[in-house]
Every structure is written in C-alpha cells, then in structure tokens.
Design a protein around this motif. Sequence first.
Motif, PDB file in Angstrom:
ATOM      1  N   ILE A   1       0.842  -1.201   0.000  1.00 26.56           N
ATOM      2  CA  ILE A   1       0.000   0.000   0.000  1.00 26.56           C
ATOM      3  C   ILE A   1       0.876   1.249   0.000  1.00 26.56           C
ATOM      4  CG2 ILE A   1      -1.738   1.325   1.261  1.00 26.56           C
ATOM      5  CD1 ILE A   1      -2.750  -1.340   2.422  1.00 26.56           C
ATOM      6  N   GLU A   2       1.943   1.237   0.820  1.00 23.68           N
ATOM      7  CA  GLU A   2       2.857   2.381   0.846  1.00 23.68           C
ATOM      8  C   GLU A   2       3.437   2.650  -0.537  1.00 23.68           C
ATOM      9  OE1 GLU A   2       4.314   4.567   3.301  1.00 23.68           O
ATOM     10  OE2 GLU A   2       2.495   4.075   4.397  1.00 23.68           O
ATOM     11  N   GLY A   3       3.807   1.585  -1.245  1.00 22.43           N
ATOM     12  CA  GLY A   3       4.321   1.736  -2.605  1.00 22.43           C
ATOM     13  C   GLY A   3       3.273   2.313  -3.535  1.00 22.43           C
ATOM     14  N   ASP A   4       2.036   1.843  -3.376  1.00 24.17           N
ATOM     15  CA  ASP A   4       0.934   2.356  -4.206  1.00 24.17           C
ATOM     16  C   ASP A   4       0.683   3.836  -3.925  1.00 24.17           C
ATOM     17  OD1 ASP A   4       0.630  -0.145  -5.313  1.00 24.17           O
ATOM     18  OD2 ASP A   4      -1.067  -0.720  -4.035  1.00 24.17           O
ATOM     19  N   VAL A   5       0.824   4.238  -2.644  1.00 28.48           N
ATOM     20  CA  VAL A   5       0.647   5.650  -2.285  1.00 28.48           C
ATOM     21  C   VAL A   5       1.698   6.503  -2.985  1.00 28.48           C
ATOM     22  CG1 VAL A   5       0.848   7.323  -0.397  1.00 28.48           C
ATOM     23  CG2 VAL A   5      -0.495   5.237  -0.080  1.00 28.48           C
ATOM     24  N   GLN A   6       2.948   6.035  -2.971  1.00 28.49           N
ATOM     25  CA  GLN A   6       4.019   6.783  -3.632  1.00 28.49           C
ATOM     26  C   GLN A   6       3.768   6.893  -5.135  1.00 28.49           C
ATOM     27  OE1 GLN A   6       7.783   5.022  -2.566  1.00 28.49           O
ATOM     28  NE2 GLN A   6       7.408   5.254  -0.372  1.00 28.49           N
ATOM     29  N   ASN A   7       3.328   5.787  -5.740  1.00 32.29           N
ATOM     30  CA  ASN A   7       3.021   5.818  -7.175  1.00 32.29           C
ATOM     31  C   ASN A   7       1.870   6.776  -7.463  1.00 32.29           C
ATOM     32  OD1 ASN A   7       5.000   3.962  -7.805  1.00 32.29           O
ATOM     33  ND2 ASN A   7       3.630   2.203  -7.637  1.00 32.29           N
ATOM     34  N   GLN A   8       0.877   6.788  -6.557  1.00 33.72           N
ATOM     35  CA  GLN A   8      -0.282   7.671  -6.722  1.00 33.72           C
ATOM     36  C   GLN A   8       0.163   9.133  -6.695  1.00 33.72           C
ATOM     37  OE1 GLN A   8      -3.279   6.853  -7.428  1.00 33.72           O
ATOM     38  NE2 GLN A   8      -4.709   8.410  -6.710  1.00 33.72           N
ATOM     39  N   GLU A   9       1.057   9.451  -5.782  1.00 32.10           N
ATOM     40  CA  GLU A   9       1.532  10.833  -5.688  1.00 32.10           C
ATOM     41  C   GLU A   9       2.382  11.198  -6.903  1.00 32.10           C
ATOM     42  OE1 GLU A   9       3.462  10.714  -1.939  1.00 32.10           O
ATOM     43  OE2 GLU A   9       1.595  10.997  -0.794  1.00 32.10           O
TER      44      GLU A   9
END
Length: 364
Positions: free
Chosen positions: A262-270
């Motif tokens: 999820i943390e990785g997905d958050v970074q990709n989202q940003e």
Amino acid sequence: MNCLKNIERITYTKELVYNLSKLYTYRGKDFHYEDVFKQHMQGIIRRTIAKDTIYAAKILNLEISEARMKYIAHKDAEPRNKDEIVMLNLKEVFKIIQSKGADFDISSNEILKLAEATFKSVIKVGYKIDTVEQAENLLTVQVKKSRRDKMDEELNLYIHAEEDLHVEATQIATDLYVDMLKSEYFNRYNEYISLLTLYCLLFKARFYVFKHISFFEKYYEKLDAFKAATSAATYGWETGFANTSMLNNLIIQLMLEGYAKIEGDVQNQEFDRNLNKIDTVEATIMKMDRIFTKEQIKALCPTLSESTINRALTRLKSENKIRPNGTGRSASWMKLVEDELITKGTSQQLTLFDMQEMQMDGQK
C-alpha cells in the motif's frame, strides 16, 4: 480452548514486539490510505473480493478451471455445478465482510451464519453433535450435545482476553484460530471456517490492509509456511502448553507485506497525480522490461480499470510503439521503441543507423 485458557502465559520475543510496533504504525495510517485512494476504493475493494474468492476456492480445492474461476470472480456468472455455487457463495460472503466486517459479532451464531452462507444450497454445515453419557437418577443415559456450547465458552474466553486482560488483538485471534482447529467445532470444513473466522477477527480489529490486499491470496502464497507454523502452534495443545508465537508472527508479517505494498501504491499515486490515466499506463510501460504483460500493468496500477489499460495499449499499438506477442492466456506485449520514446508525440522505430547517429551525437 486450551490456548485462550492459558493466554496469560504468552511471552513476546523482541522480533514479535518490533513487528507489532511496525504493524500498529501502519494501522494508524489506514484512514490516510483511504483518503489517498478515495476515488478508487470501490474498485480496489472489488478486486480484493475477486482475489479472495479465487484463492478461497483454491484452498477449498474446488474443481473449477483457472479461467472459469476468474470469470466467476469478476462477472455475474450462472453456476454450472455445485463447486461453482460454492464459489459464488464465497464472493457474496466476502462482499458482506468488506462492507460490515468492522461490526462482526463475536458469537457462535454469527460464525455459523458465515459457514452456512458459504455452503448454501450445496451442503449443510453445522456444529458437531457428540453423544455423551449423563447420570439421570440412578441410571446413566446417553444424550446428544452440540459443540456449540463449547464454542460459546471459547468466545467468552476471547472476549475476556480482549476486554479484561487487554491482550493484543492479533494474539487473541491467533489463539482462537488454533483452538478452533484442534477442537473441531464444525461437522464439515472446520479448517476453512476457522480460517474465515481468523480473517473476520483481524478485519474487526481494524486492520483495513485487507481492503487493499487479499488475505486468502497471501495465505495461499504462504501455505507451506502456515502449515509449518500451525503444526508448531498445535504441539502441546492438549496439555495447555501450545506456543502460538511463530504462527502469530507469520500473520503479522503477512499484514506488514500488505501494508508495504500500500505504501508503494501511495508513492506511485503521488508520482502520477499530474498525469492522466492513459499517460500513467504509458509511464508504467516505460519502466518495464521490453516484454511485458497486461497483468503486470494491473499489479503496478491497481487503481486503474482494465478498460483504461486496454485503451492505452490500443493507442500505443496504433502509434507502432508496441505490438502483441502471442495470444491466449500466455499473451504478452513487446516494446518496439526505446523507453524514452514511449511518450506523447511523434515516435519512430529505431534502426541500426539511428543508433549510430545517436552515438555520434553523444560524442560531439
């Protein structure tokens, strides 16, 4: 119920304490994750339900082909046999847990309802009935007793550990899971019902990582490790000296892996916030190997719909930047241009002469 009876004997290793501190740090960010993905949460949850359905079907050894499993998990399918009815039931149960899991009632009735809903219209599931001897006046008679009474006692111990002893949530859930396995409260599918109960208890404890990732997929991937940890946890259970720390730590690690994703997905989202959806797919392909698959794009772009990914692939194909490589389940795609040329605007396929000119330009 030997684990919960003796839960005050639990000792925590340094590794377990460290992992728990990380886990609760992540859990504290659950509402942040939902805010970041608020526009996509329904799609994320639908995908999680589909994966839970597929992998729960595999855990139950349902005789359904891989392609048919995917179709049932993602579409409104008409069942062809009893196994497919069970799979459709699984999907409905996971929908209920995703929508109401935080309000899960810790009771023998609630667990029975989930079990019955899973196997509805296929097989009757219930608590085991034991024949026991009982003194009646001067005689000894045989009477039938449901193990539901024992289950109620078990759940009272769970509530006592949670509310009075304030034992950590994953530890109580792990101990109840082991007790359910060994006590065999249900007449059929006791192992799966115990696992489903564990999942519900973690969801009720507000570990919303399972909105984003599939609990049953992670369990299936780590099946051998879970079997080994469960075997270790049940050793000495009869005498009240079961050690569930290894199994508890494995469950915590499973959630930590989910939160890390999820943390990785958050970074990709940003990173992708200023890109439109199709540009996001193109930017993702740019980072991938020359040969890639649509499934890999989905894994890297979990918030994008399949139709968006298909539109991006169609556009890149029409611009001669990629081409399909094979057909059917093993189909993949091949990039025809260098990574830096998969951008918006004009592009061309590189030749040996182009490469030579680029090298000469670089030497100037």
